[in-house]
Design a protein around this motif. Structure first.
Motif, short mmCIF file in Angstrom:
data_model
loop_
_atom_site.label_atom_id
_atom_site.label_comp_id
_atom_site.label_asym_id
_atom_site.label_seq_id
_atom_site.Cartn_x
_atom_site.Cartn_y
_atom_site.Cartn_z
N ARG A 7 0.82 -1.22 0.00
CA ARG A 7 0.00 0.00 0.00
C ARG A 7 0.85 1.26 0.00
O ARG A 7 0.39 2.31 -0.41
CB ARG A 7 -0.93 0.01 1.21
N GLN A 8 2.07 1.13 0.50
CA GLN A 8 2.99 2.27 0.55
C GLN A 8 4.39 1.80 0.16
O GLN A 8 4.73 0.64 0.37
CB GLN A 8 3.04 2.89 1.94
N GLN A 10 8.55 3.37 0.29
CA GLN A 10 9.44 4.43 0.76
C GLN A 10 10.61 4.56 -0.20
O GLN A 10 11.28 3.58 -0.52
CB GLN A 10 9.95 4.15 2.17
N THR A 15 7.53 8.64 1.91
CA THR A 15 6.63 7.51 1.79
C THR A 15 5.47 7.89 0.88
O THR A 15 4.78 8.88 1.12
CB THR A 15 6.09 7.09 3.17
N TYR A 16 5.30 7.09 -0.18
CA TYR A 16 4.23 7.31 -1.15
C TYR A 16 3.19 6.21 -1.02
O TYR A 16 3.54 5.03 -0.89
CB TYR A 16 4.79 7.29 -2.58
N SER A 17 1.92 6.59 -1.04
CA SER A 17 0.83 5.62 -1.04
C SER A 17 0.52 5.22 -2.47
O SER A 17 0.71 6.00 -3.40
CB SER A 17 -0.42 6.23 -0.40
N GLN A 39 2.17 12.82 -2.26
CA GLN A 39 2.95 11.58 -2.14
C GLN A 39 2.05 10.38 -2.44
O GLN A 39 1.87 9.47 -1.63
CB GLN A 39 3.62 11.47 -0.77
#
Length: 106
Positions: A7-8, A10, A15-17, A39
């Motif tokens: 789901r995420q 880094q 941290t990008y979803s 992000q």
């Protein structure tokens, strides 16, 4: 081999979803897009699995380029890299992505 898409992700200290989207992305022909301010990586869930998988690599490369390379790669180079990596990873290593844990964008 099946691998769950997280789901995420880094990259660097950011941290990008990751979300699936049925909304039109970009000019309507995009498989995915990244929003650095939010992000957030959006992947067009209406595309075939091979295009979704390549789009994820493509958007991850954009993030790496922005964060670590300071936007040194143009769109063409990102596309060439993502297609090459997609073939090597998904076909060459026989890896399939499992999108089951990725939420649909609201």
């Amino acid at each position: 081999m099946k691998i769950k898409v997280p789901r995420q992700v880094q990259i660097g200290s950011h941290t990008y979803s990751i979300v699936k989207s049925q909304k039109e992305l970009g000019d309507g022909n995009f498989y995915g897009e990244v929003n650095h301010r939010l992000q957030l990586i959006r992947i067009n869930s209406e595309r075939p699995p091979s295009q979704c998988a390549e789009a994820l690599l493509h958007e991850l490369l954009h993030i790496v380029d922005t964060i670590l390379l300071r936007d040194k790669l143009d769109e063409n180079r990102i596309s060439l890299l993502s297609e090459g990596l997609s073939q090597a990873i998904y076909k060459g290593l026989n890896i399939e992505l499992d999108w089951g844990d990725i939420p649909e964008e609201k």
